[in-house]
Design an enzyme around this catalytic site. Structure first.
Site, mmCIF file in Angstrom:
data_model
loop_
_atom_site.group_PDB
_atom_site.id
_atom_site.type_symbol
_atom_site.label_atom_id
_atom_site.label_comp_id
_atom_site.label_asym_id
_atom_site.label_seq_id
_atom_site.Cartn_x
_atom_site.Cartn_y
_atom_site.Cartn_z
ATOM 1 N N TRP A 1 4.953 -37.938 14.430
ATOM 2 C CA TRP A 1 5.173 -39.322 14.021
ATOM 3 C C TRP A 1 4.688 -40.304 15.077
ATOM 4 O O TRP A 1 4.971 -41.482 14.984
ATOM 5 C CB TRP A 1 6.631 -39.566 13.640
ATOM 6 C CG TRP A 1 7.632 -39.636 14.773
ATOM 7 C CD1 TRP A 1 7.519 -39.086 16.008
ATOM 8 C CD2 TRP A 1 8.892 -40.319 14.748
ATOM 9 N NE1 TRP A 1 8.638 -39.357 16.750
ATOM 10 C CE2 TRP A 1 9.505 -40.115 16.009
ATOM 11 C CE3 TRP A 1 9.567 -41.072 13.794
ATOM 12 C CZ2 TRP A 1 10.759 -40.639 16.320
ATOM 13 C CZ3 TRP A 1 10.814 -41.585 14.122
ATOM 14 C CH2 TRP A 1 11.398 -41.372 15.366
ATOM 15 N N THR B 1 11.139 -31.459 16.505
ATOM 16 C CA THR B 1 10.933 -32.474 17.537
ATOM 17 C C THR B 1 9.759 -33.402 17.198
ATOM 18 O O THR B 1 8.661 -32.920 16.916
ATOM 19 C CB THR B 1 10.620 -31.768 18.870
ATOM 20 O OG1 THR B 1 11.653 -30.820 19.122
ATOM 21 C CG2 THR B 1 10.528 -32.768 20.017
ATOM 22 N N GLU B 2 10.007 -34.710 17.225
ATOM 23 C CA GLU B 2 8.955 -35.713 16.990
ATOM 24 C C GLU B 2 8.198 -35.473 15.688
ATOM 25 O O GLU B 2 7.032 -35.835 15.549
ATOM 26 C CB GLU B 2 7.957 -35.753 18.164
ATOM 27 C CG GLU B 2 8.589 -35.858 19.547
ATOM 28 C CD GLU B 2 9.109 -37.244 19.881
ATOM 29 O OE1 GLU B 2 9.025 -38.136 19.020
ATOM 30 O OE2 GLU B 2 9.618 -37.431 21.002
ATOM 31 N N SER B 3 8.860 -34.816 14.735
ATOM 32 C CA SER B 3 8.247 -34.511 13.428
ATOM 33 C C SER B 3 7.017 -33.614 13.518
ATOM 34 O O SER B 3 6.154 -33.660 12.640
ATOM 35 C CB SER B 3 7.881 -35.796 12.667
ATOM 36 O OG SER B 3 9.048 -36.469 12.278
#
Lengths: 385, 377
Positions: free
Chosen positions: A290, A144-146
């Site tokens: 990110w 999730t979300e890097s």
């Protein structure tokens, strides 16, 4: 040999929660705002998902384009419920052979920070989704979300993945370029580093008239990709970049339509980049993501409200699972979606604009988002006591 | 630059929000080296019908003219108001100010006379007749406000909300109206910072303001009923006085809130600091609120805020709750949430402190100094 480019995008929608006041606690379980979720999904499907998926299908068929998609379970559920044509469009794109699926947590959650059990269960749910719906299996994972650190790499390896996508941040890369195969220290996992400059040129700057490179054409961008010294480039963006973040009028679809032919590069599915010959080993104890300028967890866990809400959520995992009620567990899992914490962010300066854009139509302020979320968690807790 | 400020109030002689704003503006302009005179009436002075004006130095930088007129200067009487304004003009025109800064409708006739005499005028609107009368405006006051805005070289509104009223209800061209927000004296309210001192378990909700219909205390009392149903330990402190006080006390009793609501009347500064320090949350439930300085004071005192969506101060405050004054259930819910979720309180206060720091009176005075130079050419 020409340069290789892995073009990746994430398709995600959270189950946004309804206004839920202190007086609703103990009275009803209408946690999610069906009307709002439907309205947003239908709008984005019309403006973005449907036209962009159709275009990508044509490009895979005729222009040698390849695309990699991270599709969350909650997105799939909403597509099924609100706009099944989106699923048909995905299947058609899949039918071209040009689509590779990226693994992730079903609920696009912070499950990794909850417990390793919950993380594994949510990854397995997503695997089952890909297998049941498309008969596919993902070899490369993106949290999730890097969200990434060494522990993520180790956990993902135990789950059988060979690669992990994360942010090509200088914090991790140092002097190195993102477009090389790196090894996550202490594992056999290959790290794929997002080229954030080239990604954000499309995702954030494409329609910014103040940007010196505006207008960004397929010719110009294609030339940048060709000129990259790295053997491959990883572009990773939000799928809604096409048609929602940048409206059709900005020329974003025309940009995408011409890019595959203008850029003399090889478009690849990401597992084609898997190798055993690594350029270097990378290690980080600190979490990367990110998001924002900080590229860490502060957009989700940066203030007191976010941390207390997250702890409350985490403390419910054991009791919810002990209760043995599948519907209750599903509800709790919908609340683990990272967006619910993102809406509570009060980060200032340049990032606030991005935050309020995404908080947008759901909540007028992070405080309102917090109280709705906490009141719901209080109600959920009352159900298991 | 010689600045003449015309006002009906000046702290500490009379101190509504207007009086505080005028005092802080004069003080800070003086500190910046402007030569400032404030002209105000002195109410309740037994004197001749003929207006007389006396000068009194208030602080090192600037002086004040007190107008001693009729036995009581009557704001309901046009005759009395004009007598006051003639006196203002007669006694202050000799000072040959470079610019006249008129506050609200009470000083409009004098402002117009100065304008006729060729002196540039800024008309500063702190509230409109629609705000003060719950949308039952008196025609002659409306005319004075309109006249002031039309004749002035520049109109300053204390919020965008006030500015929109001037444009839409008074037909003033938008390019003529600029917004300058009020400020706050952070040092003064620092005394009120810190944890509340009181019995553990008690929880206190605070209101400060005049007890008139437009302040919305009636709505707060109805929200209080719902709060107390959930948590009988919560107390409501209502600070201030006004024509609606008997009615509001009666309402509290009818709602069965006599153990939970305290009417303190008006408090001096020390009392007010104690009240802020004592409270967990401040509610400003205004039906109509052109700005609402008390909200800034509460924030500077480290008290989380719930304000009405109608308040102009909401334009400069993000880190608080904003509710519709008529949505008493949501108001009650927000009160209970701030009382129950400590992390909400901490996050609001941490960010709010940063927010109010940008709203200083020095900053307001600097903006006015620029505006004076703009109109004085």
């Amino acid at each position: 040999m020409s340069r290789q480019v892995a073009f990746c995008a994430v398709l995600h929608q959270p189950w946004r929660i309804a206004r839920y006041t202190f007086f609703d606690i103990g009275h009803h379980r209408n946690y999610f705002d069906d009307a709002l979720n439907r309205r947003l999904f239908e709008r984005i499907a019309r403006k973005s998902y449907l036209p962009a998926l159709k275009l990508m299908k044509e490009l895979c068929e005729d222009a040698g384009f390849r695309v990699n998609l991270s599709i969350t379970g909650t997105f799939f559920e909403q597509a099924k419920r609100y706009r099944p044509a989106v699923i048909r469009a995905l299947r058609e794109l899949h039918g071209t052979g040009g689509l590779e699926f990226i693994g992730e947590t079903y609920y696009h959650s912070l499950a990794f920070l909850l417990s390793e059990d919950e993380f594994r269960e949510q990854v397995d749910l997503h695997r089952k989704l890909l297998k049941d719906e498309f008969g596919e299996q993902a070899g490369v994972f993106r949290n999730t979300e890097s969200f990434y650190n060494d522990d993520v790499a180790a956990a993902v390896e135990r789950l059988g993945f060979r690669g992990v996508i994360t942010e090509g941040s200088e914090k991790l890369l140092g002097w190195r370029s993102p477009g090389y195969p790196y090894q996550a220290d202490g594992t056999g996992i290959q790290l794929f580093m997002r080229n954030y400059k080239l990604s954000d040129d499309i995702a954030f700057r494409f329609s910014a008239r103040g940007w010196e490179e505006w207008p960004l054409t397929a010719d110009k961008y294609g030339a940048w990709l060709e000129a990259m010294p790295d053997p491959f480039t990883l572009i990773f963006i939000d799928f809604e970049t096409f048609g929602e973040h940048h409206w059709e009028e900005t020329g974003i679809f025309e940009f995408l339509r011409h890019l595959p032919r203008k850029a003399r590069v090889e478009w690849v599915n990401i597992s084609k980049l898997l190798t055993r010959k690594f350029a270097d080993r990378l290690s980080t104890k600190d979490f990367l993501s990110w998001a924002d300028m900080d590229r860490d967890l502060s957009a989700w866990l940066g203030n007191d409200m976010q941390r207390s809400a997250f702890h409350f959520l985490r403390d419910l995992e054991g009791p919810v699972k002990a209760k043995g009620d599948p519907e209750l567990l599903e509800t709790w899992r919908k609340l683990t979606t990272s967006d619910h914490l993102y809406y509570l962010s009060t980060k200032l300066a340049g990032d606030e604009e991005v935050h309020s854009y995404f908080r947008g139509e759901a909540y007028s302020s992070p405080y309102e988002a917090f109280t709705n979320f906490m009141n719901i968690l209080q109600d959920l807790r009352s159900l298991i006591q | 630059m010689k600045v003449l400020i015309l006002s009906s109030e000046l702290w500490p002689v009379f101190s509504g929000g207007l009086g505080v704003a005028v005092y802080e503006l004069a003080r800070n302009l003086s500190k910046m080296g402007e030569s400032v005179t404030v002209a105000i009436p002195k109410l309740g002075w037994k004197g001749k019908l003929d207006a007389e004006v006396v000068e009194a130095p208030l602080s090192a930088g600037y002086s004040v003219y007190f107008y001693k007129g009729e036995p009581v200067l009557d704001w309901e009487s046009m005759k009395s108001i004009y007598a006051f304004n003639f006196a203002l003009f007669r006694s202050c025109s000799g000072k040959r100010p470079d610019v006249v800064h008129a506050n609200d409708w009470m000083t409009v006739p004098a402002a117009v006379m100065f304008r006729e005499a060729g002196i540039p005028v800024i008309f500063h609107v702190h509230s409109t007749e629609y705000d003060r009368t719950n949308n039952n405006p008196r025609e002659w006051v409306l005319e004075l406000e309109k006249l002031g805005a039309e004749r002035a070289d520049l109109v300053v509104a204390n919020s965008h909300r006030t500015r929109e009223q001037l444009v839409s209800l008074y037909g003033i061209p938008p390019e003529k109206v600029t917004v300058i927000y009020n400020g706050i004296d952070l040092r003064k309210f620092r005394k009120a910072l810190g944890r509340p001192v009181r019995k553990p378990g008690d929880r206190v909700v605070l209101f400060v303001g005049r007890l008139t219909i437009q302040k919305g205390v009636w709505h707060l009392l109805h929200a209080a009923r719902m709060v107390v149903n959930k948590d009988p330990r919560v107390k409501f402190i209502i600070v201030g006085e006004g024509p609606d006080m008997p009615f509001l006390i009666k309402t509290a009793i009818e709602l069965g809130l006599e153990r939970n609501v305290v009417f303190t009347g008006r408090l001096d500064d020390d009392g007010l600091m104690a009240a802020y320090r004592f409270s967990d949350i401040f509610v400003m439930p205004s039906v109509s609120e052109p700005f609402g300085i008390v909200a800034l004071e509460a924030m500077a005192s480290g008290t989380p805020l719930i304000i009405s969506k109608t308040a102009g101060v909401g334009e400069v405050l993000e880190h608080c709750f904003k509710v519709d004054y008529w949505d008493t259930q949501l108001m009650a819910s927000r009160i209970l949430e701030v009382l129950n979720y400590g992390s909400l309180r901490r996050t609001m206060l941490g960010n709010g402190a940063r927010e109010v720091r940008q709203l200083s009176w020095e900053n307001m005075a600097r903006q006015f100094a620029k505006a004076y130079r703009r109109v004085a050419r």
